[in-house]
Enzyme design. Structure first.
Site, mmCIF file in Angstrom:
data_model
loop_
_atom_site.group_PDB
_atom_site.id
_atom_site.type_symbol
_atom_site.label_atom_id
_atom_site.label_comp_id
_atom_site.label_asym_id
_atom_site.label_seq_id
_atom_site.Cartn_x
_atom_site.Cartn_y
_atom_site.Cartn_z
ATOM 1 N N ASN A 11 -0.210 -9.451 4.947
ATOM 2 C CA ASN A 11 -0.239 -7.842 5.273
ATOM 3 C C ASN A 11 -0.055 -7.093 3.928
ATOM 4 O O ASN A 11 0.129 -7.736 2.849
ATOM 5 C CB ASN A 11 0.940 -7.723 6.017
ATOM 6 C CG ASN A 11 0.653 -6.162 7.005
ATOM 7 O OD1 ASN A 11 -0.355 -5.276 6.705
ATOM 8 N ND2 ASN A 11 1.691 -5.814 7.785
ATOM 9 N N HIS B 93 -5.506 -0.984 11.920
ATOM 10 C CA HIS B 93 -4.868 -1.474 10.473
ATOM 11 C C HIS B 93 -5.828 -2.634 10.203
ATOM 12 O O HIS B 93 -6.496 -3.047 10.971
ATOM 13 C CB HIS B 93 -3.431 -1.873 10.769
ATOM 14 C CG HIS B 93 -2.634 -2.381 9.745
ATOM 15 N ND1 HIS B 93 -2.585 -1.709 8.515
ATOM 16 C CD2 HIS B 93 -1.684 -3.515 9.291
ATOM 17 C CE1 HIS B 93 -2.060 -2.447 7.613
ATOM 18 N NE2 HIS B 93 -1.411 -3.285 8.160
ATOM 19 N N GLN C 50 0.861 -1.109 -0.004
ATOM 20 C CA GLN C 50 0.043 -0.090 -0.008
ATOM 21 C C GLN C 50 0.965 0.974 -0.096
ATOM 22 O O GLN C 50 0.298 2.332 -0.384
ATOM 23 C CB GLN C 50 -0.818 -0.133 1.173
ATOM 24 C CG GLN C 50 -0.307 0.218 2.323
ATOM 25 C CD GLN C 50 -1.159 0.147 3.777
ATOM 26 O OE1 GLN C 50 -1.513 -1.118 4.232
ATOM 27 N NE2 GLN C 50 -1.490 1.153 4.310
ATOM 28 N N CYS D 4 -5.127 0.381 3.860
ATOM 29 C CA CYS D 4 -5.162 -1.014 4.148
ATOM 30 C C CYS D 4 -6.408 -1.818 4.154
ATOM 31 O O CYS D 4 -6.593 -2.706 3.857
ATOM 32 C CB CYS D 4 -4.451 -1.115 5.748
ATOM 33 S SG CYS D 4 -5.328 -0.304 6.697
#
Length: 343
Positions: A307, A286, A145, A151
């Site tokens: 992630n 997040h 990102q 996110c």
């Protein structure tokens, strides 16, 4: 006698000066080693600063981070390691402001599932002891990102890519940038939530591909001509019952699941390998995607997270985080607001 005392006094001074000089030299050598390490790190990550003042500021942040990381690893009292990654010249507040994005400036905090009382996996009892959706071909490669706090878009897209593969047999990399640009109920690089992303995808009749609408790391204007060609669709989404790791397990056993987490702590920032056990709280900031779970040789259970910080973070972009903890919210709050798309 006087001469002897004078000689001893001079000797003491010389020894003192010698010790002081060696300490100065050692400090200088240490400082130079750190300067060299920073220079090498800048080359590795392509970092260029606007002027000498900014470089000095970033060096001091880098130095503090490196010292903390090395001290943590040398202590050796945790089940995970930290590393000097691409975030090493950011202090923790700067890192949090740029590289997270769950619900930052997003409108509202209330969940609004398309099926508030439905959890399709509530009767699931036959779950494997371990699972990795990567081995089933339901996970696209790690994405990044960058400096955009979106996110939420990456988490939602990863979950949608997973269920699309499981239902259709096709793994397609979908467009996060379409969500950033076109989903007006979220706030692009300023933050958002996955449920609203799923709502947008459903109402918009799907998402187009990454290649058709590539990621640009900025808030852009919605390109409706690109969004008009969806590559995958969903019929809705469901929320996993809150604060229930068993329910989350039932869901993940059937598809990748979007979760919110507190991912802004310095240990999370520099996580490198092993089974993450904190430190963190439940201040969700997040979003990641749970793509599996398992158990270490010592019996410690873990979730496997995908992630959106590139392959230079964690275990090539992934994290193992402790599962079945005493706190009902899950470690770092990951069981608080989980959801998944349906087809």
């Amino acid at each position: 006698m006087a001469l002897t005392l004078q000689c001893c006094f001079c000797l003491a001074i010389c020894l003192g000066l010698g010790f002081w000089a060696s300490q100065v030299e050692a400090r200088t050598l240490d400082e130079m080693a750190m300067v060299n390490k920073h220079e090498q790190w800048m080359v590795q990550y392509g970092r260029v600063y606007k002027d000498v003042k900014e470089k000095e500021k970033r060096f001091l942040v880098f130095k503090n981070n490196v010292e903390r990381i090395e001290s943590f690893n040398q202590a050796g009292n945790k089940s995970y390691k930290l590393s000097i990654n691409g975030f090493a010249d950011l202090d923790n507040e700067e890192f949090k402001a740029v590289h997270t994005g769950y619900m930052m400036k997003s409108t509202g905090n209330k969940r609004s599932s398309s099926s508030n009382t439905v959890f399709m996996y509530h009767n699931v009892t036959d779950v494997p002891t371990s699972l990795d959706w990567r081995s089933e071909g339901a996970v696209t490669p790690i994405k990044n990102q960058g400096g955009c706090g979106c996110c939420w878009a990456f988490s939602a897209v990863a979950a949608m890519e997973g269920i699309t593969k499981l239902k259709t047999g096709n793994l397609v990399s979908l467009s996060e940038q379409e969500l950033v640009d076109c989903d007006i109920n979220n706030s692009g690089c300023q933050g958002g939530i996955m449920d609203k992303a799923f709502q947008f995808i459903q109402q918009n009749q799907g998402l187009t591909t990454e290649s058709n609408y590539p990621y640009e790391e900025i808030d852009g204007t919605c390109h409706e001509e690109k969004a008009a060609y969806p590559a995958a669709k969903i019929t809705g989404y469901e929320d996993v019952p809150a604060n229930n790791e068993q329910a989350l397990l039932q869901a993940v056993a059937n598809q990748p699941v979007s979760v919110a987490i507190e991912g802004s702590g310095s240990s999370f920032q520099f996580y490198s390998s092993g089974l993450f056990t904190g430190e963190c709280s439940t201040n969700l900031d997040h979003a990641v995607t749970v793509i599996g779970y398992g158990e270490n040789n010592d019996g410690t259970k873990y979730w496997l997270l995908k992630n959106s910080w590139g392959t230079g973070w964690g275990e090539n972009g992934y994290m193992k985080i402790q599962r079945d903890v005493a706190e009902k919210e899950g470690l770092c709050g990951l069981a608080m607001k989980a959801s998944y798309p349906t087809i």
